[in-house]
Design a protein around this motif. Structure first.
Motif, PDB file in Angstrom:
ATOM      1  N   GLN A   1      -2.911  -9.054   1.013  1.00 12.46           N
ATOM      2  CA  GLN A   1      -3.550  -9.183  -0.304  1.00 12.46           C
ATOM      3  C   GLN A   1      -2.761 -10.009  -1.314  1.00 12.46           C
ATOM      4  O   GLN A   1      -3.310 -10.908  -1.947  1.00 12.46           O
ATOM      5  CB  GLN A   1      -3.805  -7.776  -0.873  1.00 12.46           C
ATOM      6  CG  GLN A   1      -4.411  -7.817  -2.271  1.00 12.46           C
ATOM      7  CD  GLN A   1      -4.452  -6.445  -2.899  1.00 12.46           C
ATOM      8  OE1 GLN A   1      -4.668  -5.450  -2.210  1.00 12.46           O
ATOM      9  NE2 GLN A   1      -4.262  -6.365  -4.211  1.00 12.46           N
TER      10      GLN A   1
ATOM     11  N   GLU B   1       0.812  -1.225   0.000  1.00  8.07           N
ATOM     12  CA  GLU B   1       0.000   0.000   0.000  1.00  8.07           C
ATOM     13  C   GLU B   1       0.841   1.269   0.000  1.00  8.07           C
ATOM     14  O   GLU B   1       0.468   2.256   0.603  1.00  8.07           O
ATOM     15  CB  GLU B   1      -0.940  -0.016   1.216  1.00  8.07           C
ATOM     16  CG  GLU B   1      -1.968  -1.128   1.181  1.00  8.07           C
ATOM     17  CD  GLU B   1      -2.922  -1.017  -0.001  1.00  8.07           C
ATOM     18  OE1 GLU B   1      -3.244   0.108  -0.406  1.00  8.07           O
ATOM     19  OE2 GLU B   1      -3.312  -2.068  -0.530  1.00  8.07           O
TER      20      GLU B   1
ATOM     21  N   LEU C   1      -4.894   3.216  13.634  1.00 18.09           N
ATOM     22  CA  LEU C   1      -4.011   2.513  14.559  1.00 18.09           C
ATOM     23  C   LEU C   1      -2.745   2.190  13.770  1.00 18.09           C
ATOM     24  O   LEU C   1      -2.789   2.132  12.530  1.00 18.09           O
ATOM     25  CB  LEU C   1      -4.662   1.213  15.036  1.00 18.09           C
ATOM     26  CG  LEU C   1      -5.920   1.351  15.893  1.00 18.09           C
ATOM     27  CD1 LEU C   1      -6.657   0.017  15.966  1.00 18.09           C
ATOM     28  CD2 LEU C   1      -5.567   1.834  17.291  1.00 18.09           C
TER      29      LEU C   1
ATOM     30  N   GLU D   1      -9.330  -9.920   5.250  1.00 15.80           N
ATOM     31  CA  GLU D   1      -9.130  -9.728   3.816  1.00 15.80           C
ATOM     32  C   GLU D   1      -9.625 -10.948   3.061  1.00 15.80           C
ATOM     33  O   GLU D   1      -9.533 -12.078   3.555  1.00 15.80           O
ATOM     34  CB  GLU D   1      -7.654  -9.489   3.511  1.00 15.80           C
ATOM     35  CG  GLU D   1      -7.141  -8.182   4.079  1.00 15.80           C
ATOM     36  CD  GLU D   1      -5.695  -7.927   3.686  1.00 15.80           C
ATOM     37  OE1 GLU D   1      -5.460  -7.259   2.672  1.00 15.80           O
ATOM     38  OE2 GLU D   1      -4.793  -8.416   4.404  1.00 15.80           O
TER      39      GLU D   1
ATOM     40  N   GLU E   1     -14.538   5.270   5.655  1.00 11.98           N
ATOM     41  CA  GLU E   1     -14.073   3.996   5.086  1.00 11.98           C
ATOM     42  C   GLU E   1     -13.898   2.888   6.121  1.00 11.98           C
ATOM     43  O   GLU E   1     -13.161   3.030   7.090  1.00 11.98           O
ATOM     44  CB  GLU E   1     -12.731   4.220   4.369  1.00 11.98           C
ATOM     45  CG  GLU E   1     -12.203   2.952   3.737  1.00 11.98           C
ATOM     46  CD  GLU E   1     -10.777   3.091   3.180  1.00 11.98           C
ATOM     47  OE1 GLU E   1     -10.288   4.219   3.007  1.00 11.98           O
ATOM     48  OE2 GLU E   1     -10.158   2.035   2.935  1.00 11.98           O
ATOM     49  N   ILE E   2     -14.563   1.755   5.865  1.00 12.10           N
ATOM     50  CA  ILE E   2     -14.292   0.557   6.671  1.00 12.10           C
ATOM     51  C   ILE E   2     -13.777  -0.585   5.803  1.00 12.10           C
ATOM     52  O   ILE E   2     -13.197  -1.534   6.310  1.00 12.10           O
ATOM     53  CB  ILE E   2     -15.519   0.095   7.504  1.00 12.10           C
ATOM     54  CG1 ILE E   2     -16.741  -0.194   6.627  1.00 12.10           C
ATOM     55  CG2 ILE E   2     -15.866   1.137   8.561  1.00 12.10           C
ATOM     56  CD1 ILE E   2     -17.890  -0.855   7.414  1.00 12.10           C
TER      57      ILE E   2
ATOM     58  N   ARG F   1       0.680  -0.203   9.856  1.00  6.78           N
ATOM     59  CA  ARG F   1       0.854   1.023   9.067  1.00  6.78           C
ATOM     60  C   ARG F   1       1.556   2.062   9.928  1.00  6.78           C
ATOM     61  O   ARG F   1       1.078   2.385  11.020  1.00  6.78           O
ATOM     62  CB  ARG F   1      -0.492   1.614   8.619  1.00  6.78           C
ATOM     63  CG  ARG F   1      -1.415   0.655   7.886  1.00  6.78           C
ATOM     64  CD  ARG F   1      -1.085   0.532   6.415  1.00  6.78           C
ATOM     65  NE  ARG F   1      -1.818  -0.596   5.828  1.00  6.78           N
ATOM     66  CZ  ARG F   1      -2.906  -0.461   5.071  1.00  6.78           C
ATOM     67  NH1 ARG F   1      -3.371   0.732   4.781  1.00  6.78           N
ATOM     68  NH2 ARG F   1      -3.515  -1.526   4.578  1.00  6.78           N
TER      69      ARG F   1
ATOM     70  N   ARG G   1      -8.375  -6.602  -9.581  1.00  5.55           N
ATOM     71  CA  ARG G   1      -6.928  -6.508  -9.758  1.00  5.55           C
ATOM     72  C   ARG G   1      -6.567  -6.566 -11.235  1.00  5.55           C
ATOM     73  O   ARG G   1      -7.286  -7.194 -12.027  1.00  5.55           O
ATOM     74  CB  ARG G   1      -6.226  -7.663  -9.035  1.00  5.55           C
ATOM     75  CG  ARG G   1      -6.813  -8.078  -7.702  1.00  5.55           C
ATOM     76  CD  ARG G   1      -6.937  -6.939  -6.732  1.00  5.55           C
ATOM     77  NE  ARG G   1      -7.297  -7.417  -5.380  1.00  5.55           N
ATOM     78  CZ  ARG G   1      -7.583  -6.613  -4.375  1.00  5.55           C
ATOM     79  NH1 ARG G   1      -7.618  -5.301  -4.529  1.00  5.55           N
ATOM     80  NH2 ARG G   1      -7.873  -7.113  -3.181  1.00  5.55           N
TER      81      ARG G   1
HETATM   82  O1  4AD Z   1      -7.840   0.499   2.131  1.00  5.71           O
HETATM   83  P1  4AD Z   1      -6.690  -0.342   2.585  1.00  5.71           P
HETATM   84  O2  4AD Z   1      -5.385   0.307   2.738  1.00  5.71           O
HETATM   85  O3  4AD Z   1      -6.624  -1.564   1.562  1.00  5.71           O
HETATM   86  C1  4AD Z   1      -5.708  -2.556   1.588  1.00  5.71           C
HETATM   87  O4  4AD Z   1      -4.841  -2.718   2.404  1.00  5.71           O
HETATM   88  C2  4AD Z   1      -5.964  -3.597   0.536  1.00  5.71           C
HETATM   89  N1  4AD Z   1      -4.676  -4.221   0.190  1.00  5.71           N
HETATM   90  C3  4AD Z   1      -6.954  -4.600   1.098  1.00  5.71           C
HETATM   91  C4  4AD Z   1      -7.293  -5.670   0.103  1.00  5.71           C
HETATM   92  O5  4AD Z   1      -7.838  -5.357  -0.931  1.00  5.71           O
HETATM   93  N2  4AD Z   1      -7.006  -6.913   0.429  1.00  5.71           N
HETATM   94  O6  4AD Z   1      -7.078  -1.017   3.975  1.00  5.71           O
HETATM   95  C5  4AD Z   1      -8.239  -1.792   4.084  1.00  5.71           C
HETATM   96  C6  4AD Z   1      -9.021  -1.411   5.333  1.00  5.71           C
HETATM   97  C7  4AD Z   1      -9.487   0.025   5.366  1.00  5.71           C
HETATM   98  O7  4AD Z   1     -10.694   0.182   4.683  1.00  5.71           O
HETATM   99  C8  4AD Z   1      -9.636   0.281   6.852  1.00  5.71           C
HETATM  100  O8  4AD Z   1     -10.879  -0.235   7.309  1.00  5.71           O
HETATM  101  C9  4AD Z   1      -8.540  -0.566   7.436  1.00  5.71           C
HETATM  102  O9  4AD Z   1      -8.184  -1.532   6.483  1.00  5.71           O
HETATM  103  N3  4AD Z   1      -7.372   0.260   7.787  1.00  5.71           N
HETATM  104  C10 4AD Z   1      -7.069   0.685   9.018  1.00  5.71           C
HETATM  105  N4  4AD Z   1      -7.684   0.511  10.203  1.00  5.71           N
HETATM  106  C11 4AD Z   1      -7.130   1.071  11.296  1.00  5.71           C
HETATM  107  N5  4AD Z   1      -5.980   1.788  11.280  1.00  5.71           N
HETATM  108  C12 4AD Z   1      -5.322   1.996  10.103  1.00  5.71           C
HETATM  109  N6  4AD Z   1      -4.181   2.681  10.110  1.00  5.71           N
HETATM  110  C13 4AD Z   1      -5.864   1.426   8.914  1.00  5.71           C
HETATM  111  N7  4AD Z   1      -5.472   1.409   7.616  1.00  5.71           N
HETATM  112  C14 4AD Z   1      -6.406   0.697   6.946  1.00  5.71           C
END
Ligand code: 4AD
Ligand code: MG
Length: 432
Positions: free
Chosen positions: A191, A169, A222, A229, A355-356, A212, A362
């Motif tokens: 992923q 990401e 967090l 996933e 966003e959740i 992250r 892909r």
């Molecule tokens: O939107 P994100 O970054 O997507 C991915 O990581 C994709 N690779 C997922 C995939 O397609 N397999 O993160 C997905 C979700 C977000 O919508 C959010 O709910 C959560 O992960 N998220 C966090 N939750 C808490 N703290 C953070 N720092 C977060 N970053 C992402």
């Protein structure tokens, strides 16, 4: 539930007993008071709270003294008889014949007026409080329903590693860790590993932590969060959204069915209205945000404020699709009808939560994926194995990631994401 000899009953089981039955229970002192030489202890175990009455005559003088001196959160074992009492909130009391203090608790530090930082520093004790126990029970139900949905729908669980060699990401939020004489990173998302596993099992999922290095100190970030996933062979963007919608509905239903009373004690009235989740495009969402005074240029990702404005327009979670290519990671498939946007979808939860879920279709072509990797200035050598997935039997596929704590925060309306996880990790918090 398992009992380990110390007790004959859990507190919740006392309800069904009749007047006079003799029991032995064990737990922690929740509240204590004294009136006319009689000690009243509200004793808590994992199932509930019951009033224990300790008075001379029924118990010895020494028992009354032990009850009197037990501090808040001291662990005690009580033997006694059940007394039906219509005035008590649970309809019963326990009249003690014997009180044993197992673990003293002099001056338990958590007080009704303890401040936020103090509570975070004492999280290991704070999780005993009613509010935290309620929040963690909702977490349990969210995790349980999530896993259950995947199992019921034939998805195979496959875990990714925690140590990885490259970003999923984007490099900005990578946690670097020494790995012998090399550098490794903590995974941001499983992923790519799930993508590898669709060739074995077609529909796969995992529930595990992602990391992250988000410096942003918000109520929804967090540094370590739990990530559900999924990845599905042959699924397009719409198929992916159908899966997410079904999963979210299942989670919402099961949490209300199994823990509605806990949501109520958290002061939350939660109900997911009937109906399909709306699906709007980024362009439409941008108009909503602009109309509400959040200024964003076409091409930028939505921040907290924009997502809040957009999600407040709907009383159901809303899918926002087709973000600008430059706002999203390299693996998203560009829309063949409009290559400046990608076939992705974020699910924004209502009430301003935002966003959740993030996911999409892909890129399945080797050439296209390679050119996106180069375009983003990434090193193709880091992604050789990922490119192999396009070399050997590539198929159209889609997937998504759901943030467990963000989902809990939405369902509970907790003011801060950190209360959706027992031991939160944020840029400033590594203790306890
Ligand atoms: O939107 P994100 O970054 O997507 C991915 O990581 C994709 N690779 C997922 C995939 O397609 N397999 O993160 C997905 C979700 C977000 O919508 C959010 O709910 C959560 O992960 N998220 C966090 N939750 C808490 N703290 C953070 N720092 C977060 N970053 C992402
Ligand atoms: Mg996202």
């Amino acid at each position: 539930m398992w009992k380990f000899g110390v007790k004959t009953h859990f507190i919740a089981e006392l309800q069904s007993l009749s007047e006079g039955e003799r029991v032995k229970i064990a737990g922690w002192v929740y509240r204590k008071s004294e009136l006319g030489g009689i000690v009243f202890i509200r004793l808590r175990d994992s199932t509930g709270v019951v009033q224990v009455v300790v008075k001379e005559g029924e118990a010895s003088k020494e028992d009354v003294e032990r009850a009197r001196s037990a501090g808040i959160e001291a662990s005690i074992v009580v033997e006694g008889r059940v007394k039906r009492d219509p005035r008590s909130p649970t309809g019963i009391e326990l009249v003690a014949s014997r009180v044993t203090v197992v673990g003293e608790s002099p001056d338990f530090p958590i007080k009704p007026d303890s401040g936020e930082e103090f509570l975070l520093d004492n999280r290991h004790l704070h999780i005993r409080t009613t509010r935290m126990r309620n929040a963690l029970m909702i977490r349990r139900e969210v995790l349980r329903a999530t896993e259950e949905w995947f199992i019921k729908n034939g998805f195979v669980r496959v875990e990714g590693p925690t140590f990885v060699g490259a970003a999923v990401e984007g490099g900005a939020t990578l946690f670097e860790v020494p790995y012998f004489n090399r550098k490794a990173y903590l995974t941001q998302s499983s992923q790519f590993y799930l993508e590898a596993a669709i060739f074995s099992f077609e529909n796969v999922y995992t529930i595990q932590p992602s990391f992250r290095a988000e410096k942003s100190r918000t109520r929804r970030h967090l540094t370590e969060f739990w990530h559900a996933e999924a990845e599905m062979a042959w699924a397009d963007l719409n198929g992916m959204m159908d899966v997410v919608e079904s999963l979210i509905r299942y989670i919402a239903e099961k949490v209300v069915e199994r823990a509605g009373h806990i949501l109520e004690s958290l002061g939350r009235r939660f109900e997911l209205p009937e109906g399909r989740f709306p699906r709007i495009t980024y362009d439409e969402a941008l108009e909503i945000a602009k109309r509400k005074g959040v200024l964003i240029e076409w091409g930028e990702d939505f921040g907290t404020e924009a997502e809040r404005a957009i999600s407040l327009e709907f009383d159901l979670p809303v899918f926002v699709t087709r973000y600008p290519k430059k706002a999203k990671a390299f693996y998203h498939k560009p829309d063949p009808e409009r290559p400046d946007v990608v076939l992705c979808a974020d699910l924004l939860a209502p009430e301003g939560i935002g966003e959740i879920v993030g996911g999409g279709q892909r890129i399945e072509s080797l050439e296209e994926l390679l050119s996106r990797i180069n375009e983003e200035g990434l090193n193709p050598r880091d992604y050789e194995w990922y490119l192999d997935l396009r070399r050997y039997g590539s198929v159209p596929h889609s997937g998504f990631g759901l943030g467990i704590e963000r989902t809990i925060r939405w369902i509970t309306a907790l003011p801060h994401i950190r209360d959706a996880i027992p031991f939160p990790r944020t840029p400033t918090r590594l203790y306890p």
